[in-house]
Design a protein around this motif. Structure first.
Motif, PDB file in Angstrom:
ATOM      1  N   MET A  44       0.807  -1.224   0.000  1.00 33.09           N
ATOM      2  CA  MET A  44       0.000   0.000   0.000  1.00 33.09           C
ATOM      3  C   MET A  44       0.843   1.279   0.000  1.00 33.09           C
ATOM      4  O   MET A  44       0.362   2.349   0.352  1.00 33.09           O
ATOM      5  CB  MET A  44      -0.993   0.002   1.161  1.00 33.09           C
ATOM      6  N   ARG A  45       2.077   1.177  -0.421  1.00 35.34           N
ATOM      7  CA  ARG A  45       2.927   2.354  -0.560  1.00 35.34           C
ATOM      8  C   ARG A  45       2.839   2.911  -1.983  1.00 35.34           C
ATOM      9  O   ARG A  45       2.611   2.171  -2.952  1.00 35.34           O
ATOM     10  CB  ARG A  45       4.385   2.006  -0.272  1.00 35.34           C
ATOM     11  N   ARG A  46       3.049   4.207  -2.092  1.00 30.60           N
ATOM     12  CA  ARG A  46       3.215   4.856  -3.396  1.00 30.60           C
ATOM     13  C   ARG A  46       4.720   4.987  -3.633  1.00 30.60           C
ATOM     14  O   ARG A  46       5.401   5.751  -2.945  1.00 30.60           O
ATOM     15  CB  ARG A  46       2.519   6.209  -3.414  1.00 30.60           C
ATOM     16  N   VAL A  47       5.224   4.241  -4.610  1.00 31.03           N
ATOM     17  CA  VAL A  47       6.659   3.969  -4.716  1.00 31.03           C
ATOM     18  C   VAL A  47       7.266   4.651  -5.935  1.00 31.03           C
ATOM     19  O   VAL A  47       6.730   4.570  -7.048  1.00 31.03           O
ATOM     20  CB  VAL A  47       6.916   2.453  -4.805  1.00 31.03           C
ATOM     21  N   MET A  48       8.419   5.295  -5.740  1.00 27.07           N
ATOM     22  CA  MET A  48       9.271   5.758  -6.824  1.00 27.07           C
ATOM     23  C   MET A  48      10.278   4.649  -7.130  1.00 27.07           C
ATOM     24  O   MET A  48      10.969   4.171  -6.231  1.00 27.07           O
ATOM     25  CB  MET A  48      10.022   7.019  -6.413  1.00 27.07           C
ATOM     26  N   PHE A  50       8.187  -8.301  -9.150  1.00 32.70           N
ATOM     27  CA  PHE A  50       7.821  -9.574  -8.529  1.00 32.70           C
ATOM     28  C   PHE A  50       8.392  -9.765  -7.128  1.00 32.70           C
ATOM     29  O   PHE A  50       7.767 -10.425  -6.304  1.00 32.70           O
ATOM     30  CB  PHE A  50       8.241 -10.733  -9.428  1.00 32.70           C
ATOM     31  N   ARG A  51       9.555  -9.182  -6.836  1.00 34.00           N
ATOM     32  CA  ARG A  51      10.124  -9.405  -5.507  1.00 34.00           C
ATOM     33  C   ARG A  51       9.692  -8.354  -4.479  1.00 34.00           C
ATOM     34  O   ARG A  51       9.548  -8.665  -3.299  1.00 34.00           O
ATOM     35  CB  ARG A  51      11.655  -9.446  -5.572  1.00 34.00           C
ATOM     36  N   PHE A  52       9.488  -7.113  -4.931  1.00 37.28           N
ATOM     37  CA  PHE A  52       9.239  -6.042  -3.974  1.00 37.28           C
ATOM     38  C   PHE A  52       7.874  -5.371  -4.088  1.00 37.28           C
ATOM     39  O   PHE A  52       7.357  -4.867  -3.089  1.00 37.28           O
ATOM     40  CB  PHE A  52      10.312  -4.954  -4.127  1.00 37.28           C
ATOM     41  N   LEU A  53       7.285  -5.307  -5.257  1.00 35.00           N
ATOM     42  CA  LEU A  53       6.210  -4.336  -5.484  1.00 35.00           C
ATOM     43  C   LEU A  53       4.850  -4.938  -5.812  1.00 35.00           C
ATOM     44  O   LEU A  53       3.936  -4.208  -6.205  1.00 35.00           O
ATOM     45  CB  LEU A  53       6.635  -3.359  -6.599  1.00 35.00           C
ATOM     46  N   ARG A  54       4.687  -6.234  -5.628  1.00 34.27           N
ATOM     47  CA  ARG A  54       3.399  -6.847  -5.966  1.00 34.27           C
ATOM     48  C   ARG A  54       2.237  -6.221  -5.189  1.00 34.27           C
ATOM     49  O   ARG A  54       1.116  -6.158  -5.671  1.00 34.27           O
ATOM     50  CB  ARG A  54       3.440  -8.358  -5.695  1.00 34.27           C
ATOM     51  N   SER A  55       2.490  -5.774  -3.957  1.00 32.39           N
ATOM     52  CA  SER A  55       1.426  -5.261  -3.090  1.00 32.39           C
ATOM     53  C   SER A  55       1.438  -3.745  -2.957  1.00 32.39           C
ATOM     54  O   SER A  55       0.694  -3.188  -2.140  1.00 32.39           O
ATOM     55  CB  SER A  55       1.550  -5.897  -1.697  1.00 32.39           C
ATOM     56  N   ALA A  56       2.269  -3.077  -3.751  1.00 32.63           N
ATOM     57  CA  ALA A  56       2.324  -1.618  -3.672  1.00 32.63           C
ATOM     58  C   ALA A  56       0.999  -1.015  -4.120  1.00 32.63           C
ATOM     59  O   ALA A  56       0.306  -1.547  -4.987  1.00 32.63           O
ATOM     60  CB  ALA A  56       3.459  -1.083  -4.540  1.00 32.63           C
ATOM     61  N   ARG A  57       0.674   0.106  -3.536  1.00 32.81           N
ATOM     62  CA  ARG A  57      -0.545   0.817  -3.949  1.00 32.81           C
ATOM     63  C   ARG A  57      -0.402   1.293  -5.390  1.00 32.81           C
ATOM     64  O   ARG A  57      -1.328   1.146  -6.204  1.00 32.81           O
ATOM     65  CB  ARG A  57      -0.795   1.993  -3.008  1.00 32.81           C
ATOM     66  N   SER A  58       0.735   1.874  -5.709  1.00 36.41           N
ATOM     67  CA  SER A  58       1.042   2.269  -7.082  1.00 36.41           C
ATOM     68  C   SER A  58       2.539   2.531  -7.188  1.00 36.41           C
ATOM     69  O   SER A  58       3.220   2.742  -6.180  1.00 36.41           O
ATOM     70  CB  SER A  58       0.239   3.500  -7.520  1.00 36.41           C
ATOM     71  N   VAL A  59       3.050   2.490  -8.424  1.00 39.49           N
ATOM     72  CA  VAL A  59       4.490   2.604  -8.686  1.00 39.49           C
ATOM     73  C   VAL A  59       4.706   3.571  -9.838  1.00 39.49           C
ATOM     74  O   VAL A  59       4.087   3.439 -10.900  1.00 39.49           O
ATOM     75  CB  VAL A  59       5.097   1.234  -9.048  1.00 39.49           C
TER      76      VAL A  59
END
Length: 372
Positions: free
Chosen positions: A120-124, A214-223
């Protein structure tokens, strides 16, 4: 490499990755920059399977797939050839695999899946080499203040100006409320398109994008994927690019933008920052290539995270007119011709929306802290 379970052939190995680009189309330096030796970048767990992310296997394919099945007791194996990268899924609960390839035996201990860190993070998301830490901090602060970014996943590709741990610690101190992760990615960047613009050998960045996915961002809110020399400016001056992707029909938006010139009021030798470049490159040379923002959980598995878009969609259905990139020609660590500057000329046109966005993000202040 710390934090990665990779397999890389030694320099003296008689086995090398085959080159597919015809010799007539190889520019100077092609052989020196081609990745002959990386078998796979990493092996990590996802549920009841192991995922291997690799460059294109080409002549490695048959032997490596056979080796993985042998090491896992003939576990189910699924192979996905993506654009300039490969994903292998091996259905096994093994905590270690003894992989024999090209006469070399390696004990591979899979890495954990760390998607929970970015849930659920907004990731750069970016790949970087030797970029000034101040540039990285300004870039992150801009998107934190302007768009609501609250996490950074940076793949450091062979920097020799600082250690990855040093960079991560410094950024985390600067932005204590954000999640900062720097991955030590010591693989060849690969070969650019050359005079013929034949983009087929720049494996690393495609590996980075799909490894991150696949390793870090599958569950991110958006990227948001971009480079440190690019700032995303909302046309209306207030909208969030993350929110726009989250609310888009396909969970993906792409946007192009404008080049910012190397004109500056700074004297030679002064430290350069984004805020020191405020003028547009004159038309028609001012349009830059697009980048994207996406919701990972809404991407189809057969889509591919690529440099300028996400495959599997038509460009028109993803394109957003509401955001524009500002691509800074003088903010870069790897292309010397773009690091030159010049005095501001009478006919240089100031980019007023960029000035307002930089002001709103606090980048004209000496104290730049996105947690303020």
């Amino acid at each position: 490499m710390k934090g990665l379970s990779s397999f890389v052939l030694p320099d003296d190995s008689g086995v090398k990755r085959t080159i597919t680009r015809p010799e007539a189309f190889r520019q100077d330096g092609y052989l020196a920059n081609y990745d002959f030796r990386t078998v796979f970048y990493d092996c990590f767990r996802e549920g009841d399977s192991l995922i291997f992310v690799a460059p294109p296997l080409i002549n490695f394919k048959d032997e490596l797939l056979s080796a993985l099945q042998k090491a896992s007791g003939n576990a189910q194996l699924d192979y996905y050839a993506r654009d300039r990268t490969v994903e292998i899924r091996l259905k096994t609960g093994a905590e270690e695999l003894e992989v024999s390839f090209a006469g070399i035996r390696e004990m591979i201990t899979p890495q954990p899946n760390e998607s929970h860190l970015f849930e659920m993070r907004r990731v750069m998301l970016t790949q970087s080499k030797n970029n000034d830490p101040q540039w990285i901090a300004d870039w992150f602060q801009f998107h934190a203040k302007s768009h609501g970014a609250n996490a950074l996943l940076l793949y450091d590709n062979n920097s020799d100006r600082y250690e990855t741990a040093e960079l991560e610690d410094g950024l985390q101190r600067r932005f204590p409320a954000a999640l900062i992760k720097v991955v030590d990615w010591r693989f060849p960047f690969g070969v650019t398109g050359g005079p013929q613009q034949m983009w087929d050998s720049d494996f690393s960045q495609f590996g980075v994008l799909n490894h991150a996915r696949f390793r870090f961002l599958r569950s991110a809110r958006s990227v948001l994927h971009g480079d440190v020399d690019e700032l995303i400016v909302a046309v209306d001056g207030r909208s969030s690019v993350f929110s726009a992707a989250e609310n888009s029909p396909f969970g993906v938006i792409i946007y192009n933008g404008h080049w910012i010139s190397d004109a500056t009021a700074l004297a030679d030798g002064q430290a350069l920052r984004h805020r020191d470049f405020l003028h547009l490159v004159p038309s028609p040379k001012n349009v830059c290539t697009p980048k994207w923002c996406t919701v990972p959980g809404r991407n189809r598995h057969d889509s591919n995270w690529e440099i300028h878009s996400i495959s599997g969609y038509s460009g028109t259905e993803l394109r957003s007119p509401d955001f524009k990139i500002r691509h800074f020609s003088a903010i870069t660590s790897w292309r010397a011709v773009r690091m030159s500057t010049r005095p501001i000329a009478a006919d240089d046109k100031i980019d007023e929306p960029l000035v307002k966005a930089l002001q709103g993000a606090g980048l004209f202040q000496e104290s730049n802290d996105a947690s303020e």
